[in-house]
Scaffold this motif. Structure first.
Motif, short mmCIF file in Angstrom:
data_model
loop_
_atom_site.label_atom_id
_atom_site.label_comp_id
_atom_site.label_asym_id
_atom_site.label_seq_id
_atom_site.Cartn_x
_atom_site.Cartn_y
_atom_site.Cartn_z
N GLU A 50 0.81 -1.22 0.00
CA GLU A 50 0.00 0.00 0.00
C GLU A 50 0.85 1.28 0.00
OE1 GLU A 50 -2.73 -0.33 3.23
OE2 GLU A 50 -3.73 -2.09 2.39
N LEU A 51 2.12 1.17 -0.39
CA LEU A 51 2.97 2.36 -0.47
C LEU A 51 2.41 3.45 -1.39
CD1 LEU A 51 6.65 1.03 -0.47
CD2 LEU A 51 5.56 2.50 1.22
N PRO A 52 1.71 3.10 -2.50
CA PRO A 52 1.15 4.19 -3.32
C PRO A 52 0.26 5.14 -2.53
CG PRO A 52 1.11 2.15 -4.55
CD PRO A 52 1.56 1.80 -3.17
N SER A 53 -0.56 4.62 -1.60
CA SER A 53 -1.43 5.50 -0.82
C SER A 53 -0.60 6.31 0.19
CB SER A 53 -2.50 4.69 -0.08
OG SER A 53 -1.90 3.79 0.84
N TYR A 54 0.51 5.73 0.66
CA TYR A 54 1.37 6.45 1.60
C TYR A 54 2.08 7.60 0.89
CZ TYR A 54 5.42 7.35 4.61
OH TYR A 54 6.38 7.95 5.37
N ALA A 56 1.17 9.04 -1.79
CA ALA A 56 0.24 9.98 -2.42
C ALA A 56 0.06 11.23 -1.58
CB ALA A 56 -1.11 9.31 -2.67
N GLN A 57 0.37 11.16 -0.30
CA GLN A 57 0.23 12.31 0.60
C GLN A 57 1.61 12.84 0.97
OE1 GLN A 57 -2.48 11.54 3.90
NE2 GLN A 57 -3.31 9.78 2.81
N CYS A 58 1.98 13.94 0.36
CA CYS A 58 3.28 14.54 0.62
C CYS A 58 3.11 16.00 1.02
CB CYS A 58 4.17 14.46 -0.63
SG CYS A 58 4.63 12.77 -1.08
N LEU A 59 4.00 16.45 1.87
CA LEU A 59 3.99 17.86 2.29
C LEU A 59 4.65 18.69 1.19
CD1 LEU A 59 3.52 19.97 4.56
CD2 LEU A 59 5.82 19.46 5.38
N LEU A 324 1.12 17.82 7.60
CA LEU A 324 0.72 18.05 9.00
C LEU A 324 -0.76 18.36 9.04
CD1 LEU A 324 3.73 20.31 9.78
CD2 LEU A 324 3.21 18.34 11.17
N SER A 325 -1.46 17.82 10.03
CA SER A 325 -2.89 18.13 10.15
C SER A 325 -3.10 19.60 10.51
CB SER A 325 -3.54 17.22 11.19
OG SER A 325 -2.91 17.38 12.45
N SER A 326 -2.21 20.13 11.37
CA SER A 326 -2.27 21.55 11.73
C SER A 326 -0.90 21.98 12.23
CB SER A 326 -3.33 21.79 12.82
OG SER A 326 -3.07 21.01 13.96
N PRO A 327 -0.17 22.77 11.44
CA PRO A 327 1.17 23.21 11.85
C PRO A 327 1.10 24.08 13.10
CG PRO A 327 0.78 23.60 9.50
CD PRO A 327 -0.53 23.24 10.10
N PRO A 328 1.96 23.84 14.09
CA PRO A 328 1.97 24.69 15.29
C PRO A 328 2.28 26.14 14.94
CG PRO A 328 3.23 22.68 15.64
CD PRO A 328 2.91 22.74 14.18
N TYR A 426 1.74 1.67 9.83
CA TYR A 426 0.60 2.56 9.65
C TYR A 426 0.50 3.55 10.81
CZ TYR A 426 -1.02 -0.80 6.13
OH TYR A 426 -1.12 -1.63 5.05
N LEU A 427 0.50 3.01 12.01
CA LEU A 427 0.27 3.84 13.18
C LEU A 427 1.45 4.77 13.46
CD1 LEU A 427 -1.40 1.10 15.35
CD2 LEU A 427 -2.51 3.00 14.20
N LEU A 428 2.66 4.35 13.13
CA LEU A 428 3.82 5.20 13.32
C LEU A 428 3.80 6.40 12.38
CD1 LEU A 428 6.56 2.45 13.70
CD2 LEU A 428 5.76 3.99 15.49
N ARG A 429 2.96 6.32 11.37
CA ARG A 429 2.86 7.41 10.38
C ARG A 429 1.47 8.01 10.30
NH1 ARG A 429 6.56 3.86 9.42
NH2 ARG A 429 8.54 4.49 8.48
N ALA A 430 0.69 7.80 11.35
CA ALA A 430 -0.65 8.39 11.47
C ALA A 430 -1.53 8.03 10.29
CB ALA A 430 -0.55 9.91 11.60
N MET A 431 -1.45 6.77 9.84
CA MET A 431 -2.27 6.29 8.73
C MET A 431 -3.34 5.34 9.24
SD MET A 431 0.58 5.45 5.86
CE MET A 431 -0.68 4.90 4.67
N PRO A 432 -4.50 5.30 8.58
CA PRO A 432 -5.53 4.33 8.96
C PRO A 432 -5.02 2.91 8.79
CG PRO A 432 -6.40 6.00 7.47
CD PRO A 432 -4.93 6.17 7.48
#
Length: 481
Positions: A50-54, A56-59, A324-328, A426-432
Motif C-alpha cells: 500500500e505504499l502508493p497511498s502512503y 500519495a500524501q506529501c507535504l 501536517l494536520s495543523s502546523p503549530p 501505519y500507526l507510526l505514520r498516522a495512517m488508517p
C-alpha cells in the motif's frame, strides 16, 4: 504520451528496508515487486503493497509561524532563528530528534548541523543505547537466512505476523528444519501458530520469565526482540545479558526505516527517551527542537502532551515529507521530498549498506541552506557526505562488537489492566490501519471514542492490546468477547 520513471527504492516501513520498485507516472505513484532484492526477494508486507497511498500524501507547503511560506522564506526564518540560538545557547539546550526515514547522508548532515549550532541529537531510542551501549545493539548478520539456520529462537515482545512478515517466513522455514521457537509477550493470537511454547504474560513478567527459562535454552539461541520508544527496557537488557553470558545472539528489530544507522554514524549523543526529552522541554532545559521525519505530534502515545510541549519552544523547526494536520503556530516547517525520491545510502537491520535510487538530497540540502542562512561556513556537499557514510559503515563493521553485561534498570508498572502498544508502519505514520474487530461491537465502538485502535482477544490475563497506552485510559476496556 506515457512517461514512466522507475526508481529502485526501499520500503520505509521498518528497519528491514525491503526492496521495491517505485513507479512514477505523472502525478501518480505505483509499485512493482523487486524480485532480485537480496532482502525480500520481491515479497512485501501489507504496508509495502500500500505504499502508493502512503506516498500519495506529501507535504508540498512550507510554513513560518503558522502561515504558508516559500521554501526560501522558511529556510531564512530557520537560519535567523538558530543564529539567535547560537547567541543564547548557554541559557538552555537544544536537540535534533530524528527517529528514522532519513538516509545516512541526511543523518551525517543533521549531525554536522547540530555541531554547528551546538545542538545535540536524539533518535528516540537513546535511553536503550545509553544502557546497552551501541556495540551490543548492532550485529552484522548479513542476511536473514541466519534465522532459517537457527536451532533455537526466542521472540521477545514481538508478533512478527503483524509487524515483520518477512521474519515470520524465516521462522517458519527454521521450524520446518526442526528449530524450537519460544514466544514471550502479552499477545498469543498469532504467535501460537509459529511458536512451540508461548508464555502469555503481562509486561512486568516478560523479563522475569526470561530469567526463569534462560538455563533451559541452548547456548546458541537467536533472540528476536523489538526495540522502539515504547520497548520494555528490562526485557531488552535481559536479552542482552543472556547473550553476554552465552554464545547466543540478538536481532533487535527497530520500528523506523534506517534507524539502525543512528548507531554506526554516532548520531544520538543525547541518549534520552522521548519522555525524558519532553520533561526537558516542559522544564525549560530545552528551548530549541528540530524534528526531522518525526511526526510525534500526531503519532506519539500522548501526542497532546507532545504538541503542548513543542508549543512552549522558542526555536522550533520541523523538517519532513508527510503533511501536517495543523502546523503549530510557533513552528517553522520545511518540506522535503518523500523517502523514495532521495539519493544516498541506508543500513538495514542486518547491517547491510543499501543504495537508494532517488536523485534528491532531502534533509541534507535543507541543512546546508539553513546553515548558509545563519551565516556559518560549514561544508555539507553531498559527495563528501556520501564518501563519509560509506567509510564510517566500513569502519564500524570491520570489528566484531561483543555483548557486555549491564545492570537491569529499575522499572515501575501501572496497575492492571495493562495497555500494550504494538507499533506498526501505519500507526507510526498516522495512517488508517484496517483491524479485525475482535472485541464485541459495543466495546469496540466505545473504545474507538477514547483510544485509537483496539484489537485481539487472545492475550495474557489482565492485558488490553491497544494502540494508545495513554495513562488516562487505563480502565477504558475490561473485557473482550
Amino acid at each position: 504520451m506515457i512517461s514512466l520513471k522507475v526508481i529502485d527504492s526501499h520500503c520505509p516501513g521498518c528497519s528491514i528496508l525491503c526492496g521495491v520498485h517505485i513507479i512514477e507516472d505523472g502525478d501518480t505513484v505505483d509499485i512493482e515487486f523487486m524480485k532480485h532484492s537480496v532482502i525480500n526477494h520481491g515479497k512485501l508486507c501489507r504496508f509495502g503493497v500500500e505504499l502508493p497511498s502512503y506516498y500519495a500524501q506529501c507535504l508540498d507547503t512550507c510554513y513560518v509561524n503558522g502561515a504558508e511560506a516559500t521554501y526560501d522564506e522558511a529556510v531564512h526564518a530557520a537560519g535567523a532563528s538558530f543564529q539567535t540560538w547560537l547567541k543564547e545557547r548557554g541559557r538552555s539546550d537544544g536537540v535534533i530528534l530524528c527517529t528514522g526515514d532519513a538516509t545516512n547522508e541526511e543523518l551525517l548532515a543533521l549531525k554536522r548541523m547540530g555541531e554547528a549550532f551546538d545542538i545535540r541529537r536524539a533518535s528516540g531510542i537513546g535511553h536503550i543505547v545509553s544502557t546497552l551501549g551501541p556495540s551490543s545493539m548492532q550485529k552484522k548478520f548479513g542476511y536473514f537466512e541466519v534465522i532459517e539456520h537457527a536451532k533455537s529462537i526466542v521472540l521477545v515482545d514481538v508478533d512478527p505476523s503483524v509487524r515483520y512478515p518477512l521474519i515470520l517466513r524465516k521462522i517458519q522455514i527454521a521450524r520446518n528444519k526442526g528449530a524450537e521457537v519460544v514466544s514471550i509477550g502479552a499477545d498469543k493470537a498469532h504467535v501460537c501458530h509459529v511458536a512451540d511454547t508461548v508464555y502469555a504474560v503481562t509486561p512486568d513478567r516478560v523479563a522475569p520469565t526470561l530469567q526463569e527459562i534462560k538455563d533451559e535454552l541452548p547456548s546458541h539461541t537467536l533472540f528476536i526482540c523489538g526495540v522502539g520508544p515504547y520497548s520494555d527496557m528490562s526485557a531488552v537488557v535481559e536479552v542482552n545479558n543472556i547473550c553476554a553470558a552465552t554464545s547466543s545472539r540478538a536481532m533487535f528489530l527497530k520500528d523506523h526505516a534506517n534507524s539502525e544507522a543512528t548507531l554506526p554514524y554516532e548520531f544520538d549523543n543525547m541518549r534520552k527517551s522521548v519522555d525524558e526529552i519532553l520533561d526537558d522541554i516542559e522544564s525549560g532545559r530545552l528551548s530549541a527542537v528540530i524534528l526531522v521525519e518525526t511526526p510525534y505530534m500526531e503519532t506519539y502515545l500522548d501526542d497532546k502532551r507532545f504538541r503542548a510541549a513543542c508549543e512552549l519552544l522558542e526555536h522550533f523547526l520541523i523538517v519532513q515529507s508527510r503533511p501536517l494536520s495543523s502546523p503549530p503556530g510557533n513552528a517553522i516547517v520545511i518540506s522535503i521530498p518523500p523517502f523514495y525520491q532521495r539519493k544516498g545510502t541506508v543500513v538495514n537491520i542486518c547491517g547491510r549498506l543499501l543504495e537508494m535510487g532517488g536523485d534528491k538530497e532531502g534533509a541534507s540540502r535543507a541543512c546546508r541552506d539553513i546553515i548558509t542562512a545563519a551565516g556559518l561556513n560549514v561544508q555539507l556537499d553531498y559527495e563528501g557526505l556520501n564518501e563519509d557514510a560509506i567509510r564510517m559503515h566500513e569502519r564500524w563493521y570491520s570489528h566484531k562488537p561483543e555483548y557486555r553485561r549491564v545492570l537491569p534498570p529499575e522499572r515501575t508498572y501501572p496497575p492492571a489492566p495493562f495497555h500494550v502498544y504494538e507499533p506498526n508502519p501505519y500507526l507510526l505514520r498516522a495512517m488508517p490501519y484496517p483491524l479485525a474487530k475482535r472485541a464485541s461491537q459495543e466495546v469496540y465502538d466505545t473504545a474507538r471514542t477514547k483510544e485509537r485502535y483496539v484489537r485481539k482477544d487472545t492475550v495474557a490475563s489482565g492485558v488490553v492490546l491497544a494502540y494508545e497506552r495513554d495513562k488516562r485510559y487505563t480502565d477504558t476496556i475490561s473485557h473482550y468477547e
